[in-house]
Design a protein around this motif. Structure first.
Motif, PDB file in Angstrom:
ATOM      1  N   ASP A  28       0.815  -1.211   0.000  1.00  8.60           N
ATOM      2  CA  ASP A  28       0.000   0.000   0.000  1.00  8.60           C
ATOM      3  C   ASP A  28       0.855   1.270   0.000  1.00  8.60           C
ATOM      4  OD1 ASP A  28       0.989   0.147   2.587  1.00  8.60           O
ATOM      5  OD2 ASP A  28      -0.935  -0.301   3.553  1.00  8.60           O
ATOM      6  N   ALA A  29       0.163   2.412   0.014  1.00 12.21           N
ATOM      7  CA  ALA A  29       0.857   3.699  -0.047  1.00 12.21           C
ATOM      8  C   ALA A  29       1.793   3.881   1.139  1.00 12.21           C
ATOM      9  CB  ALA A  29      -0.157   4.837  -0.111  1.00 12.21           C
ATOM     10  N   ALA A  30       1.397   3.383   2.293  1.00 14.57           N
ATOM     11  CA  ALA A  30       2.228   3.532   3.492  1.00 14.57           C
ATOM     12  C   ALA A  30       3.560   2.803   3.321  1.00 14.57           C
ATOM     13  CB  ALA A  30       1.487   3.005   4.712  1.00 14.57           C
ATOM     14  N   TYR A  31       3.530   1.668   2.641  1.00 11.84           N
ATOM     15  CA  TYR A  31       4.762   0.911   2.390  1.00 11.84           C
ATOM     16  C   TYR A  31       5.747   1.748   1.588  1.00 11.84           C
ATOM     17  CZ  TYR A  31       7.833  -2.701   0.407  1.00 11.84           C
ATOM     18  OH  TYR A  31       8.927  -3.438  -0.001  1.00 11.84           O
ATOM     19  N   TRP A  32       5.265   2.346   0.508  1.00 10.71           N
ATOM     20  CA  TRP A  32       6.144   3.132  -0.357  1.00 10.71           C
ATOM     21  C   TRP A  32       6.578   4.430   0.315  1.00 10.71           C
ATOM     22  CZ3 TRP A  32       8.311   0.429  -3.811  1.00 10.71           C
ATOM     23  CH2 TRP A  32       7.639  -0.669  -4.369  1.00 10.71           C
ATOM     24  N   ARG A  33       5.689   5.008   1.082  1.00 13.55           N
ATOM     25  CA  ARG A  33       6.018   6.235   1.807  1.00 13.55           C
ATOM     26  C   ARG A  33       7.151   5.985   2.794  1.00 13.55           C
ATOM     27  NH1 ARG A  33       1.286   7.083   4.627  1.00 13.55           N
ATOM     28  NH2 ARG A  33       0.345   7.303   2.571  1.00 13.55           N
ATOM     29  N   GLU A  34       7.067   4.866   3.486  1.00 16.83           N
ATOM     30  CA  GLU A  34       8.088   4.520   4.483  1.00 16.83           C
ATOM     31  C   GLU A  34       9.452   4.315   3.834  1.00 16.83           C
ATOM     32  OE1 GLU A  34       9.165   0.881   7.600  1.00 16.83           O
ATOM     33  OE2 GLU A  34       7.195   0.963   6.649  1.00 16.83           O
ATOM     34  N   HIS A  35       9.476   3.620   2.697  1.00 15.70           N
ATOM     35  CA  HIS A  35      10.760   3.344   2.043  1.00 15.70           C
ATOM     36  C   HIS A  35      11.361   4.600   1.439  1.00 15.70           C
ATOM     37  CE1 HIS A  35      11.217  -0.977   2.542  1.00 15.70           C
ATOM     38  NE2 HIS A  35       9.900  -1.052   2.454  1.00 15.70           N
ATOM     39  N   ASP A  36      10.519   5.506   0.976  1.00 10.28           N
ATOM     40  CA  ASP A  36      11.039   6.778   0.475  1.00 10.28           C
ATOM     41  C   ASP A  36      11.582   7.616   1.626  1.00 10.28           C
ATOM     42  OD1 ASP A  36      11.160   8.968  -1.719  1.00 10.28           O
ATOM     43  OD2 ASP A  36      10.056   9.916  -0.081  1.00 10.28           O
ATOM     44  N   GLU A  37      10.836   7.687   2.701  1.00  3.71           N
ATOM     45  CA  GLU A  37      11.246   8.511   3.838  1.00  3.71           C
ATOM     46  C   GLU A  37      12.540   8.007   4.458  1.00  3.71           C
ATOM     47  OE1 GLU A  37       9.504  10.067   8.161  1.00  3.71           O
ATOM     48  OE2 GLU A  37       8.203   9.009   6.760  1.00  3.71           O
ATOM     49  N   ASN A  38      12.666   6.681   4.569  1.00  2.00           N
ATOM     50  CA  ASN A  38      13.846   6.094   5.202  1.00  2.00           C
ATOM     51  C   ASN A  38      14.956   5.752   4.216  1.00  2.00           C
ATOM     52  OD1 ASN A  38      12.557   6.167   7.743  1.00  2.00           O
ATOM     53  ND2 ASN A  38      11.553   4.194   7.346  1.00  2.00           N
ATOM     54  N   VAL A  74       5.999  -3.330 -21.419  1.00  3.43           N
ATOM     55  CA  VAL A  74       5.425  -2.007 -21.173  1.00  3.43           C
ATOM     56  C   VAL A  74       4.229  -2.105 -20.237  1.00  3.43           C
ATOM     57  CG1 VAL A  74       6.255  -0.930 -23.301  1.00  3.43           C
ATOM     58  CG2 VAL A  74       4.042  -2.070 -23.297  1.00  3.43           C
ATOM     59  N   VAL A  75       3.440  -3.157 -20.380  1.00  4.51           N
ATOM     60  CA  VAL A  75       2.301  -3.358 -19.485  1.00  4.51           C
ATOM     61  C   VAL A  75       2.786  -3.602 -18.066  1.00  4.51           C
ATOM     62  CG1 VAL A  75       0.278  -4.791 -18.983  1.00  4.51           C
ATOM     63  CG2 VAL A  75       0.895  -4.299 -21.351  1.00  4.51           C
ATOM     64  N   MET A  76       3.761  -4.461 -17.939  1.00 11.30           N
ATOM     65  CA  MET A  76       4.299  -4.815 -16.627  1.00 11.30           C
ATOM     66  C   MET A  76       4.798  -3.598 -15.876  1.00 11.30           C
ATOM     67  SD  MET A  76       7.585  -7.244 -15.884  1.00 11.30           S
ATOM     68  CE  MET A  76       8.248  -7.458 -14.229  1.00 11.30           C
ATOM     69  N   MET A  77       5.629  -2.792 -16.530  1.00  7.90           N
ATOM     70  CA  MET A  77       6.254  -1.689 -15.822  1.00  7.90           C
ATOM     71  C   MET A  77       5.301  -0.522 -15.613  1.00  7.90           C
ATOM     72  SD  MET A  77       8.970  -3.206 -15.162  1.00  7.90           S
ATOM     73  CE  MET A  77       9.905  -1.937 -14.310  1.00  7.90           C
ATOM     74  N   GLU A  78       4.348  -0.326 -16.508  1.00  8.27           N
ATOM     75  CA  GLU A  78       3.318   0.683 -16.259  1.00  8.27           C
ATOM     76  C   GLU A  78       2.522   0.327 -15.013  1.00  8.27           C
ATOM     77  OE1 GLU A  78      -1.004   2.171 -17.848  1.00  8.27           O
ATOM     78  OE2 GLU A  78       0.222   0.994 -19.216  1.00  8.27           O
ATOM     79  N   GLU A  79       2.152  -0.938 -14.910  1.00 15.81           N
ATOM     80  CA  GLU A  79       1.358  -1.370 -13.760  1.00 15.81           C
ATOM     81  C   GLU A  79       2.133  -1.259 -12.457  1.00 15.81           C
ATOM     82  OE1 GLU A  79      -1.794  -2.025 -13.518  1.00 15.81           O
ATOM     83  OE2 GLU A  79      -2.068  -1.682 -15.661  1.00 15.81           O
ATOM     84  N   ILE A  80       3.409  -1.556 -12.488  1.00 15.19           N
ATOM     85  CA  ILE A  80       4.225  -1.442 -11.278  1.00 15.19           C
ATOM     86  C   ILE A  80       4.253   0.002 -10.798  1.00 15.19           C
ATOM     87  CG2 ILE A  80       6.611  -1.525 -10.438  1.00 15.19           C
ATOM     88  CD1 ILE A  80       6.971  -4.116 -12.006  1.00 15.19           C
ATOM     89  N   ALA A  81       4.422   0.938 -11.735  1.00 11.58           N
ATOM     90  CA  ALA A  81       4.449   2.352 -11.347  1.00 11.58           C
ATOM     91  C   ALA A  81       3.079   2.829 -10.886  1.00 11.58           C
ATOM     92  CB  ALA A  81       4.931   3.204 -12.524  1.00 11.58           C
ATOM     93  N   ALA A  82       2.037   2.422 -11.585  1.00  8.60           N
ATOM     94  CA  ALA A  82       0.687   2.877 -11.252  1.00  8.60           C
ATOM     95  C   ALA A  82       0.133   2.203 -10.002  1.00  8.60           C
ATOM     96  CB  ALA A  82      -0.260   2.607 -12.430  1.00  8.60           C
ATOM     97  N   GLY A  83       0.759   1.108  -9.587  1.00 12.65           N
ATOM     98  CA  GLY A  83       0.231   0.321  -8.481  1.00 12.65           C
ATOM     99  C   GLY A  83       0.471   0.900  -7.101  1.00 12.65           C
ATOM    100  N   GLY A  84       1.121   2.059  -7.021  1.00 11.47           N
ATOM    101  CA  GLY A  84       1.326   2.701  -5.721  1.00 11.47           C
ATOM    102  C   GLY A  84       2.742   3.148  -5.477  1.00 11.47           C
ATOM    103  N   GLY A  85       3.692   2.478  -6.107  1.00 14.73           N
ATOM    104  CA  GLY A  85       5.092   2.790  -5.849  1.00 14.73           C
ATOM    105  C   GLY A  85       5.674   3.846  -6.750  1.00 14.73           C
ATOM    106  N   LEU A 266       3.282   6.399 -13.504  1.00 15.37           N
ATOM    107  CA  LEU A 266       3.414   7.428 -12.468  1.00 15.37           C
ATOM    108  C   LEU A 266       2.374   8.519 -12.667  1.00 15.37           C
ATOM    109  CD1 LEU A 266       4.845   8.900 -10.137  1.00 15.37           C
ATOM    110  CD2 LEU A 266       6.505   9.759 -11.819  1.00 15.37           C
ATOM    111  N   GLY A 267       2.159   8.946 -13.907  1.00 14.53           N
ATOM    112  CA  GLY A 267       1.154   9.958 -14.185  1.00 14.53           C
ATOM    113  C   GLY A 267      -0.237   9.493 -13.790  1.00 14.53           C
ATOM    114  N   GLU A 268      -0.543   8.246 -14.075  1.00 13.36           N
ATOM    115  CA  GLU A 268      -1.851   7.697 -13.700  1.00 13.36           C
ATOM    116  C   GLU A 268      -2.016   7.656 -12.184  1.00 13.36           C
ATOM    117  OE1 GLU A 268      -2.695   4.727 -17.485  1.00 13.36           O
ATOM    118  OE2 GLU A 268      -1.358   4.065 -15.886  1.00 13.36           O
ATOM    119  N   LEU A 269      -0.945   7.296 -11.508  1.00 13.60           N
ATOM    120  CA  LEU A 269      -0.976   7.243 -10.048  1.00 13.60           C
ATOM    121  C   LEU A 269      -1.229   8.626  -9.461  1.00 13.60           C
ATOM    122  CD1 LEU A 269      -0.468   5.610  -7.408  1.00 13.60           C
ATOM    123  CD2 LEU A 269       1.973   6.105  -7.714  1.00 13.60           C
ATOM    124  N   ALA A 270      -0.553   9.627 -10.001  1.00  8.46           N
ATOM    125  CA  ALA A 270      -0.740  10.996  -9.512  1.00  8.46           C
ATOM    126  C   ALA A 270      -2.156  11.490  -9.789  1.00  8.46           C
ATOM    127  CB  ALA A 270       0.288  11.914 -10.169  1.00  8.46           C
TER     128      ALA A 270
END
Length: 400
Positions: A28-38, A74-85, A266-270
């Protein structure tokens, strides 16, 4: 939820999309937030992808991989970026997928049979690629790291910078000059590609690292490297000596398309974050999403992201049809240019939608903006893309 399924996918692409979405849903978003912060590597996420065999996506089936193509990547990496991270999630694993490709294309049979099955299984990683140097940024032909042949070995000396994921890798794909630039008749000749066993390099005290502190992509560490009489067996040479530059270029367009897809994700996530906040936040007795001043920037950014996505997937289809290399190069560069700008516009609109909360870490959009700014610099700057297009598509004089 914003409409993301805006391109027609094959059955195989849909399977990739659904599988990656399922994996990403566990983080989830908290997971990615924590890894960015730390500033810590998202190991659990990477391990999950590896355990499901995704690090072998581009490795042929005969070596235990999935044998997929750019159309699926392209599908794989778009989804990874859009998936929260976001872009960080994609970049955390990008090298693990793409750095094995030179081995697939140019490695000896012994090298391939020994390493590729382990990479496909997720037991061995080739996460790092050593090209950039302090005095040779985008002009790769000016690298000064040398590899001199001596008694069945190559002795490597030099310095590299902005080498990512080397702390999470077993091997480093390294570019070095086997013939000095002044001794070749063409500046692109004399470069060679090597596979460096990092554990052996550390044990011989021939490789030292220094981490670069940065504001974007904090979960994916980047380093400056020093190579001091690093000795590798001549069997570590990937492909043909002196032909490494051309080997590096082979497949570069496809990889650039995948990075463009990461920008789209990333754009889709934003946009998702911006639209969700606009639908919930009330000011002056009404949802802020009812105001055109909020709607229009988000809608315009959505149009740009959607258009960039169409360009990415259209170019990926052209790769599958094995089109002209120069034409594919132009399309890949245009896709990266449009996708990076679209991601930045989307992240900026999301921050503006959040108002003062746009810079609060708990809402994540400030991280998306930092990452989106990075996409306009890597793996190639927007200005160099325009140089390429001007020269190759507009038939204008070379400007660099």
């Amino acid at each position: 939820m914003i409409q993301r399924d805006t391109v027609q996918l094959s059955e195989q692409q849909r399977l990739v999309r659904d599988s990656i979405r399922d994996i990403c849903s566990d983080f989830d978003a908290a997971y990615w937030r924590e890894h960015d912060e730390n500033a810590t590597y998202p190991e659990a996420f990477a391990d999950s992808l590896a355990d499901h065999g995704w690090f072998g996506a581009l490795i042929p089936e005969e070596y235990g991989g999935a044998g997929m193509s750019t159309a699926e990547a392209v599908v794989m990496m778009e989804e990874i970026a859009a998936g929260g991270g976001g872009f960080s999630a994609a970049q955390a694993v990008h090298g693990a997928i793409y750095n094995a490709v030179p081995l697939v294309k140019y490695g000896t049979e012994e090298m391939k049979s020994e390493l590729l099955p382990a990479v496909a299984e997720g037991d061995t990683s080739i996460q790092a690629f050593g090209l950039t140097e302090p005095n040779a940024g985008s002009d790769s032909t000016r690298i000064t790291t040398t590899a001199e042949k001596e008694d069945g070995e190559y002795v490597i000396n030099g310095q590299k910078i902005w080498i990512s994921r080397v702390d999470r890798s077993d091997y480093l794909v390294l570019m070095a000059r086997t013939t000095r630039r002044e001794a070749v008749d063409k500046r692109t000749k004399g470069l060679s590609m090597f596979l460096v066993d990092l554990e052996a390099a550390y044990e011989s005290d021939s490789l030292t690292l220094e981490q670069i502190e940065k504001t974007a992509g904090r979960a994916v560490h980047s380093y400056e490297l020093w190579l001091d009489d690093l000795r590798v067996d001549e069997s570590a040479l990937i492909g043909e000596e002196g032909n490494g530059f051309y080997q590096m270029l082979d497949g570069l367009n496809e990889e650039r398309l995948v990075i463009a897809a990461e920008c789209v994700g990333l754009g889709e996530l934003a946009l998702e974050a911006g639209a969700e906040y606009a639908s919930e936040r009330e000011v002056f007795g009404r949802k802020i999403g009812a105001n055109q001043a909020i709607q229009h920037p988000l809608a315009e950014a959505y149009a740009r992201v959607t258009a960039a996505k169409q360009t990415v997937y259209s170019a990926a289809d052209a790769v599958a049809r094995d089109g002209d290399a120069t034409a594919i190069g132009a399309r890949a560069n245009v896709a990266k240019y449009l996708a990076a700008d679209a991601a930045f516009d989307a992240a900026d609109a999301a921050v503006q939608t959040h108002g003062g909360f746009g810079i609060a870490r708990e809402y994540d959009v400030e991280r998306y903006l930092r990452e989106a700014r990075l996409t306009r610099l890597v793996p190639i700057t927007q200005e160099l893309v325009l140089n390429f297009v001007a020269e190759n598509e507009l038939d204008l004089p070379r400007s660099y």
